[in-house]
Design a protein around this motif. Sequence first.
Motif, mmCIF file in Angstrom:
data_model
loop_
_atom_site.group_PDB
_atom_site.id
_atom_site.type_symbol
_atom_site.label_atom_id
_atom_site.label_comp_id
_atom_site.label_asym_id
_atom_site.label_seq_id
_atom_site.Cartn_x
_atom_site.Cartn_y
_atom_site.Cartn_z
ATOM 1 N N ILE A 21 0.647 -3.951 3.431
ATOM 2 C CA ILE A 21 0.779 -3.113 1.880
ATOM 3 C C ILE A 21 0.982 -1.611 2.747
ATOM 4 C CG2 ILE A 21 1.182 -1.704 -0.049
ATOM 5 C CD1 ILE A 21 2.456 -4.730 -0.088
ATOM 6 N N TYR A 22 -0.368 -0.873 2.870
ATOM 7 C CA TYR A 22 -0.364 -0.104 3.894
ATOM 8 C C TYR A 22 0.691 0.167 5.091
ATOM 9 C CZ TYR A 22 -1.723 4.466 5.968
ATOM 10 O OH TYR A 22 -1.705 5.663 6.807
ATOM 11 N N ALA A 23 0.697 -0.530 6.027
ATOM 12 C CA ALA A 23 1.530 -0.583 7.220
ATOM 13 C C ALA A 23 2.694 -0.596 6.432
ATOM 14 C CB ALA A 23 1.325 -1.562 8.568
ATOM 15 N N LEU A 24 3.407 -0.716 5.723
ATOM 16 C CA LEU A 24 4.593 0.157 5.278
ATOM 17 C C LEU A 24 5.438 1.055 4.431
ATOM 18 C CD1 LEU A 24 5.492 -3.624 4.004
ATOM 19 C CD2 LEU A 24 5.987 -3.332 5.777
ATOM 20 N N LEU A 25 4.103 1.064 4.503
ATOM 21 C CA LEU A 25 4.159 2.460 2.944
ATOM 22 C C LEU A 25 3.473 3.617 3.557
ATOM 23 C CD1 LEU A 25 4.119 0.778 -0.931
ATOM 24 C CD2 LEU A 25 5.880 1.431 0.617
ATOM 25 N N SER A 29 -0.124 13.590 3.851
ATOM 26 C CA SER A 29 -1.338 13.109 2.341
ATOM 27 C C SER A 29 -0.510 12.684 1.403
ATOM 28 C CB SER A 29 -1.954 14.322 2.122
ATOM 29 O OG SER A 29 -1.282 15.598 1.540
ATOM 30 N N ASN A 30 0.601 13.439 0.653
ATOM 31 C CA ASN A 30 1.133 12.650 -0.201
ATOM 32 C C ASN A 30 1.571 10.687 -0.109
ATOM 33 O OD1 ASN A 30 0.816 15.181 -2.507
ATOM 34 N ND2 ASN A 30 1.838 15.974 -0.942
ATOM 35 N N GLN A 31 1.796 10.874 0.789
ATOM 36 C CA GLN A 31 2.258 9.264 1.348
ATOM 37 C C GLN A 31 1.633 9.140 1.200
ATOM 38 O OE1 GLN A 31 6.319 8.823 1.298
ATOM 39 N NE2 GLN A 31 4.950 6.558 1.359
ATOM 40 N N GLU A 32 0.061 9.573 2.538
ATOM 41 C CA GLU A 32 -1.392 8.443 2.613
ATOM 42 C C GLU A 32 -1.794 7.855 1.049
ATOM 43 O OE1 GLU A 32 -2.951 7.827 5.989
ATOM 44 O OE2 GLU A 32 -0.058 7.488 5.742
ATOM 45 N N LEU A 33 -1.650 8.517 0.484
ATOM 46 C CA LEU A 33 -1.783 8.408 -1.232
ATOM 47 C C LEU A 33 -1.287 7.244 -2.009
ATOM 48 C CD1 LEU A 33 -2.926 11.788 -2.279
ATOM 49 C CD2 LEU A 33 -4.701 9.634 -3.097
ATOM 50 N N THR A 34 0.157 7.593 -1.482
ATOM 51 C CA THR A 34 1.371 6.505 -2.313
ATOM 52 C C THR A 34 0.405 5.548 -0.972
ATOM 53 O OG1 THR A 34 2.329 8.184 -2.507
ATOM 54 C CG2 THR A 34 3.612 5.734 -1.957
ATOM 55 N N LEU A 57 10.027 4.227 -1.508
ATOM 56 C CA LEU A 57 8.441 4.621 -1.070
ATOM 57 C C LEU A 57 8.541 5.215 0.508
ATOM 58 C CD1 LEU A 57 6.615 2.139 -3.468
ATOM 59 C CD2 LEU A 57 6.926 4.676 -3.911
ATOM 60 N N MET A 58 9.182 4.572 1.354
ATOM 61 C CA MET A 58 8.981 4.523 2.812
ATOM 62 C C MET A 58 8.593 5.991 3.010
ATOM 63 S SD MET A 58 9.937 1.232 4.609
ATOM 64 C CE MET A 58 9.111 0.029 4.218
ATOM 65 N N PRO A 59 7.833 6.408 4.141
ATOM 66 C CA PRO A 59 9.063 7.758 4.765
ATOM 67 C C PRO A 59 10.009 7.822 4.905
ATOM 68 C CG PRO A 59 6.720 7.243 6.072
ATOM 69 C CD PRO A 59 7.085 5.866 5.127
ATOM 70 N N ASN A 60 11.066 9.240 5.650
ATOM 71 C CA ASN A 60 12.039 8.820 6.416
ATOM 72 C C ASN A 60 12.570 8.554 7.936
ATOM 73 O OD1 ASN A 60 13.146 9.595 3.574
ATOM 74 N ND2 ASN A 60 13.504 11.826 4.479
ATOM 75 N N ASP A 61 10.844 9.034 8.402
ATOM 76 C CA ASP A 61 10.527 8.874 9.507
ATOM 77 C C ASP A 61 9.773 7.661 9.969
ATOM 78 O OD1 ASP A 61 8.852 9.267 8.833
ATOM 79 O OD2 ASP A 61 8.164 10.705 10.376
ATOM 80 N N HIS A 62 9.481 6.738 9.006
ATOM 81 C CA HIS A 62 8.541 5.118 9.515
ATOM 82 C C HIS A 62 9.291 4.494 10.217
ATOM 83 C CE1 HIS A 62 7.045 1.572 8.164
ATOM 84 N NE2 HIS A 62 6.199 2.554 6.986
ATOM 85 N N TRP A 63 7.976 3.818 10.956
ATOM 86 C CA TRP A 63 8.282 2.956 12.268
ATOM 87 C C TRP A 63 8.479 1.936 12.163
ATOM 88 C CZ3 TRP A 63 6.447 -1.412 12.931
ATOM 89 C CH2 TRP A 63 6.007 -2.108 11.251
ATOM 90 N N ILE A 64 9.070 1.342 11.297
ATOM 91 C CA ILE A 64 10.481 0.340 11.326
ATOM 92 C C ILE A 64 11.549 0.721 11.458
ATOM 93 C CG2 ILE A 64 10.959 -1.274 9.526
ATOM 94 C CD1 ILE A 64 8.447 -1.468 8.363
ATOM 95 N N ALA A 65 11.627 2.053 10.820
ATOM 96 C CA ALA A 65 13.807 2.312 10.889
ATOM 97 C C ALA A 65 12.810 2.779 13.063
ATOM 98 C CB ALA A 65 13.732 3.630 10.002
#
Length: 559
Positions: free
Chosen positions: A62-66, A285-290, A5-13
Amino acid sequence: MLKNLMPNDHWIAHYNKDFLKSDFSAGLIVAIMLIPQAMAYSMLAGLPPVIGLYASTIPLIIYALLGSSRQLAVGPVAMVSLLVFSGVSTLAEPGSDQFIAYALLLSLMVGAIQLSMGLFRLGFIVNFLSHAVISGFTSAAALIIGFSQLKHLLGIKLEGGKNVFLLLFDAFQKIGIINWITFAIGIGSIIVLIYFKKKFPKFPAPLLVVVGSTLVVYFFNLEERGVSIIREVPGGLPAFSLPAFSVDSITALLPIALTISFVGFMESIAVAKTIASKEKYKVDSNQELTGLGAANIVGSFFSASPVTGGFSRTAVNYQAGAKSGLASIITALLIMLTLLFFTDLFYYLPNAVLAAIIMVAVFGLIDVKEAKHLFRIKQSDGWVLVITFFATLLTSIEAGILIGAGASLLLFIWRSAYPHTAELGYIEEEDIFKNVDRYENAKMFKDTLVFRIDASLYFANLAFLEERLRKEISDKDAVNRVVLDFSGVNAIDAVAIDELEKLIDEYKEAGIEFHLAHVKGPVMDLLKRAGWKEKYGEKIEYLTLHQALQPSRGSFHVS
């Protein structure tokens, strides 16, 4: 599953340890700002103040993770809180156990709608709410939100419900019985908040008025003189529980759930994109909705009201140096500590102060400049804003945005049904064709009408086009040929093709031939399927107006 569910360029990675100090500082500042805001917005929603604190914990994590935004500060916001009150108060008494149960079910429904839209890539749907509609709706809702707090500011009960005009009329009638101590606390808080907002925007003014007013009430025993206070705020973290639901309750809440899903997302994505453009990264925008959907779903299991990204908190988060979602996680952890150890400190907090925090926050959303801007550029868009504004004020929050969206859609249909067209003339010096009404030196042909259509053609605008062509042809006695410039026609439907064919055949019998130039590939494909290639041959295949007009190039006359 979480990784998927996470975007590929997520800050955690890709987290940079050098960001830790900035993220902690931003998380602390936003927590200080969010604690009084969350309680105030929960009160606005008709819920106990502690629900706002619950909504500022798990959903933020949850939002910070996704989510795809690195600086968006999620939590309770004024607009969504008012929508919750507006939708749920028709089903249960505000503050009651049933009201709280409906609010938690609403969180689950909003989350399910947003998550579904995100997973199915339906973020584009919100684009159908025009900026004029959102601006008008937001300004009206800000007034409704602000004036709904008058009862707390004045220390009296007011009649009139959600109708601003009835509310103000009742307040005017009861001006002689207001609690002047409560009023003084509220007005003083507003003055302090506005002063710091203008002079020192980074200073946590809400915390200052909360601490100051609480101490004043405590030391002077002002609750004995009629000053309404928060009193007991339950301590401890929210327990896991499933929202109670039934088919009837879901059906009753569905309209407001859809409204919150769209309005909350639009508020969130607007500020997220603004910050992302400054930081030069992309918000999906779709990731934001997720992310928002998952935050609301999980939050509903921990007694959280609906959440979304807030304008003011996100701005503070960004200005305080937030570099990633870790700042929001730190904010959530600090609020959890507050729930565990410091809720007793809010006992003497006056309701008037929370009302002041709400008023200052929402009245800043009233956008008079945008209305002037729209009227200056295009009056029709300005009228859509005005219609939405008054519809929201005079009816209800849900009906107002629906009426505004309807007006915007009708305007779009009207514009498409009456598209812009132009007779073209030839400017020899520039070797170009231009609208004869705009260029006096554009020369027209004696025997040929050059006519440009600046819209896609479909069943609703063919009648208008036919009427315009007949008028132009009848005004020119010598015309024996019409060249249609299709450079602005991006699409055409079957009905338009059939009606246009009838028009061409009718004029052919009258000795007037039609030629088409600049026909785009997708449109040409449809014309060929309709048999136009066999019927009209090269007359529909001119690549340029120069080619179509070659036989008439010497026969100009000046209009």
